[in-house]
Design a protein around this motif. Sequence first.
Motif, PDB file in Angstrom:
ATOM      1  N   GLN A   1     -55.463  -8.552  27.560  1.00 11.17           N
ATOM      2  CA  GLN A   1     -55.595  -9.684  26.636  1.00 11.17           C
ATOM      3  C   GLN A   1     -55.679  -9.107  25.229  1.00 11.17           C
ATOM      4  OE1 GLN A   1     -55.077 -12.095  28.640  1.00 11.17           O
ATOM      5  NE2 GLN A   1     -55.739 -11.006  30.434  1.00 11.17           N
ATOM      6  N   VAL A   2     -54.679  -9.394  24.386  1.00 14.18           N
ATOM      7  CA  VAL A   2     -54.562  -8.730  23.084  1.00 14.18           C
ATOM      8  C   VAL A   2     -54.413  -9.763  21.972  1.00 14.18           C
ATOM      9  CG1 VAL A   2     -53.219  -7.086  21.719  1.00 14.18           C
ATOM     10  CG2 VAL A   2     -53.440  -6.757  24.191  1.00 14.18           C
ATOM     11  N   ILE A   3     -55.191  -9.589  20.913  1.00 13.31           N
ATOM     12  CA  ILE A   3     -55.082 -10.402  19.701  1.00 13.31           C
ATOM     13  C   ILE A   3     -54.875  -9.433  18.541  1.00 13.31           C
ATOM     14  CG2 ILE A   3     -56.231 -12.030  18.156  1.00 13.31           C
ATOM     15  CD1 ILE A   3     -57.853 -12.990  20.586  1.00 13.31           C
ATOM     16  N   GLN A   4     -53.833  -9.692  17.730  1.00 15.63           N
ATOM     17  CA  GLN A   4     -53.533  -8.842  16.578  1.00 15.63           C
ATOM     18  C   GLN A   4     -53.303  -9.705  15.353  1.00 15.63           C
ATOM     19  OE1 GLN A   4     -50.827  -5.355  17.477  1.00 15.63           O
ATOM     20  NE2 GLN A   4     -50.192  -6.796  19.060  1.00 15.63           N
ATOM     21  N   TRP A   5     -53.683  -9.192  14.188  1.00 17.85           N
ATOM     22  CA  TRP A   5     -53.397  -9.878  12.941  1.00 17.85           C
ATOM     23  C   TRP A   5     -53.397  -8.871  11.814  1.00 17.85           C
ATOM     24  CZ3 TRP A   5     -58.020  -9.744  15.318  1.00 17.85           C
ATOM     25  CH2 TRP A   5     -59.141  -9.414  14.567  1.00 17.85           C
ATOM     26  N   GLN A   6     -52.723  -9.244  10.742  1.00 18.84           N
ATOM     27  CA  GLN A   6     -52.621  -8.375   9.576  1.00 18.84           C
ATOM     28  C   GLN A   6     -53.327  -9.019   8.402  1.00 18.84           C
ATOM     29  OE1 GLN A   6     -48.649  -7.273   8.557  1.00 18.84           O
ATOM     30  NE2 GLN A   6     -49.258  -6.147   6.741  1.00 18.84           N
ATOM     31  N   ALA A   7     -54.133  -8.220   7.718  1.00 15.47           N
ATOM     32  CA  ALA A   7     -54.803  -8.653   6.488  1.00 15.47           C
ATOM     33  C   ALA A   7     -54.494  -7.595   5.435  1.00 15.47           C
ATOM     34  CB  ALA A   7     -56.297  -8.803   6.697  1.00 15.47           C
ATOM     35  N   GLY A   8     -53.618  -7.939   4.507  1.00 15.96           N
ATOM     36  CA  GLY A   8     -53.187  -6.954   3.518  1.00 15.96           C
ATOM     37  C   GLY A   8     -52.362  -5.874   4.199  1.00 15.96           C
ATOM     38  N   ARG A   9     -52.760  -4.629   4.004  1.00 15.03           N
ATOM     39  CA  ARG A   9     -52.036  -3.512   4.599  1.00 15.03           C
ATOM     40  C   ARG A   9     -52.689  -3.013   5.889  1.00 15.03           C
ATOM     41  NH1 ARG A   9     -50.831   0.463  -0.331  1.00 15.03           N
ATOM     42  NH2 ARG A   9     -50.315   1.756   1.458  1.00 15.03           N
ATOM     43  N   VAL A  10     -53.685  -3.740   6.368  1.00 16.51           N
ATOM     44  CA  VAL A  10     -54.416  -3.336   7.568  1.00 16.51           C
ATOM     45  C   VAL A  10     -54.035  -4.251   8.740  1.00 16.51           C
ATOM     46  CG1 VAL A  10     -56.697  -3.009   8.586  1.00 16.51           C
ATOM     47  CG2 VAL A  10     -56.338  -2.520   6.157  1.00 16.51           C
ATOM     48  N   VAL A  11     -53.724  -3.640   9.880  1.00 13.11           N
ATOM     49  CA  VAL A  11     -53.440  -4.389  11.103  1.00 13.11           C
ATOM     50  C   VAL A  11     -54.641  -4.234  12.032  1.00 13.11           C
ATOM     51  CG1 VAL A  11     -51.944  -4.601  13.122  1.00 13.11           C
ATOM     52  CG2 VAL A  11     -50.964  -4.052  10.884  1.00 13.11           C
ATOM     53  N   TYR A  12     -55.195  -5.350  12.472  1.00 16.73           N
ATOM     54  CA  TYR A  12     -56.327  -5.358  13.382  1.00 16.73           C
ATOM     55  C   TYR A  12     -55.827  -5.684  14.785  1.00 16.73           C
ATOM     56  CZ  TYR A  12     -59.081  -5.590   9.128  1.00 16.73           C
ATOM     57  OH  TYR A  12     -59.644  -5.324   7.902  1.00 16.73           O
ATOM     58  N   LYS A  13     -56.454  -5.061  15.784  1.00 17.80           N
ATOM     59  CA  LYS A  13     -56.077  -5.308  17.175  1.00 17.80           C
ATOM     60  C   LYS A  13     -57.339  -5.321  18.027  1.00 17.80           C
ATOM     61  CE  LYS A  13     -53.271  -3.456  20.951  1.00 17.80           C
ATOM     62  NZ  LYS A  13     -52.303  -2.419  21.337  1.00 17.80           N
ATOM     63  N   VAL A  14     -57.468  -6.374  18.834  1.00 15.48           N
ATOM     64  CA  VAL A  14     -58.590  -6.506  19.764  1.00 15.48           C
ATOM     65  C   VAL A  14     -57.996  -6.621  21.161  1.00 15.48           C
ATOM     66  CG1 VAL A  14     -60.462  -8.008  20.492  1.00 15.48           C
ATOM     67  CG2 VAL A  14     -60.082  -7.620  18.072  1.00 15.48           C
ATOM     68  N   SER A  15     -58.498  -5.822  22.086  1.00 15.31           N
ATOM     69  CA  SER A  15     -58.052  -5.868  23.486  1.00 15.31           C
ATOM     70  C   SER A  15     -59.269  -6.053  24.382  1.00 15.31           C
ATOM     71  CB  SER A  15     -57.349  -4.565  23.868  1.00 15.31           C
ATOM     72  OG  SER A  15     -56.230  -4.343  23.052  1.00 15.31           O
ATOM     73  N   ALA A  16     -59.088  -6.829  25.451  1.00 22.36           N
ATOM     74  CA  ALA A  16     -60.191  -7.078  26.381  1.00 22.36           C
ATOM     75  C   ALA A  16     -59.640  -7.346  27.776  1.00 22.36           C
ATOM     76  CB  ALA A  16     -61.030  -8.257  25.905  1.00 22.36           C
ATOM     77  N   HIS A  17     -60.539  -7.352  28.753  1.00 26.96           N
ATOM     78  CA  HIS A  17     -60.152  -7.638  30.134  1.00 26.96           C
ATOM     79  C   HIS A  17     -59.910  -9.128  30.361  1.00 26.96           C
ATOM     80  CE1 HIS A  17     -60.687  -3.632  31.766  1.00 26.96           C
ATOM     81  NE2 HIS A  17     -61.791  -3.524  31.047  1.00 26.96           N
ATOM     82  N   ASP A  18     -60.575  -9.993  29.579  1.00 26.62           N
ATOM     83  CA  ASP A  18     -60.367 -11.435  29.753  1.00 26.62           C
ATOM     84  C   ASP A  18     -60.187 -12.106  28.395  1.00 26.62           C
ATOM     85  OD1 ASP A  18     -63.111 -12.840  28.993  1.00 26.62           O
ATOM     86  OD2 ASP A  18     -63.595 -11.031  30.130  1.00 26.62           O
ATOM     87  N   ALA A  19     -59.540 -13.260  28.407  1.00 29.18           N
ATOM     88  CA  ALA A  19     -59.193 -13.964  27.179  1.00 29.18           C
ATOM     89  C   ALA A  19     -60.423 -14.380  26.381  1.00 29.18           C
ATOM     90  CB  ALA A  19     -58.346 -15.195  27.505  1.00 29.18           C
ATOM     91  N   THR A  20     -61.451 -14.863  27.042  1.00 28.41           N
ATOM     92  CA  THR A  20     -62.655 -15.324  26.345  1.00 28.41           C
ATOM     93  C   THR A  20     -63.291 -14.192  25.558  1.00 28.41           C
ATOM     94  OG1 THR A  20     -63.038 -17.018  28.024  1.00 28.41           O
ATOM     95  CG2 THR A  20     -64.916 -16.404  26.655  1.00 28.41           C
TER      96      THR A  20
END
Length: 64
Positions: free
Chosen positions: A35-54
């Motif tokens: 389960q992966v959520i990614q977003w970009q703020a300026g020149r930084v890319v953030y990525k969050v990964s987890a075993h479940d969506a919640t």
Amino acid sequence: MAKQTVNTLESYYLPAPKSVGSIQLEAISTDGLQQVIQWQAGRVVYKVSAHDATTAIKLAASMQ
């Protein structure tokens, strides 16, 4: 999984990306942090990964 994810998204607000963001949720996950959520703020890319969506949504929401 879809109804639970929508309910969670209605309770937790994700960081607004400047221009690019994505959410990839796997309904059937056999192994790993699928389960992966990614977003970009300026020149930084953030990525969050987890075993479940919640958990992924809560982690991303906490990074605002």
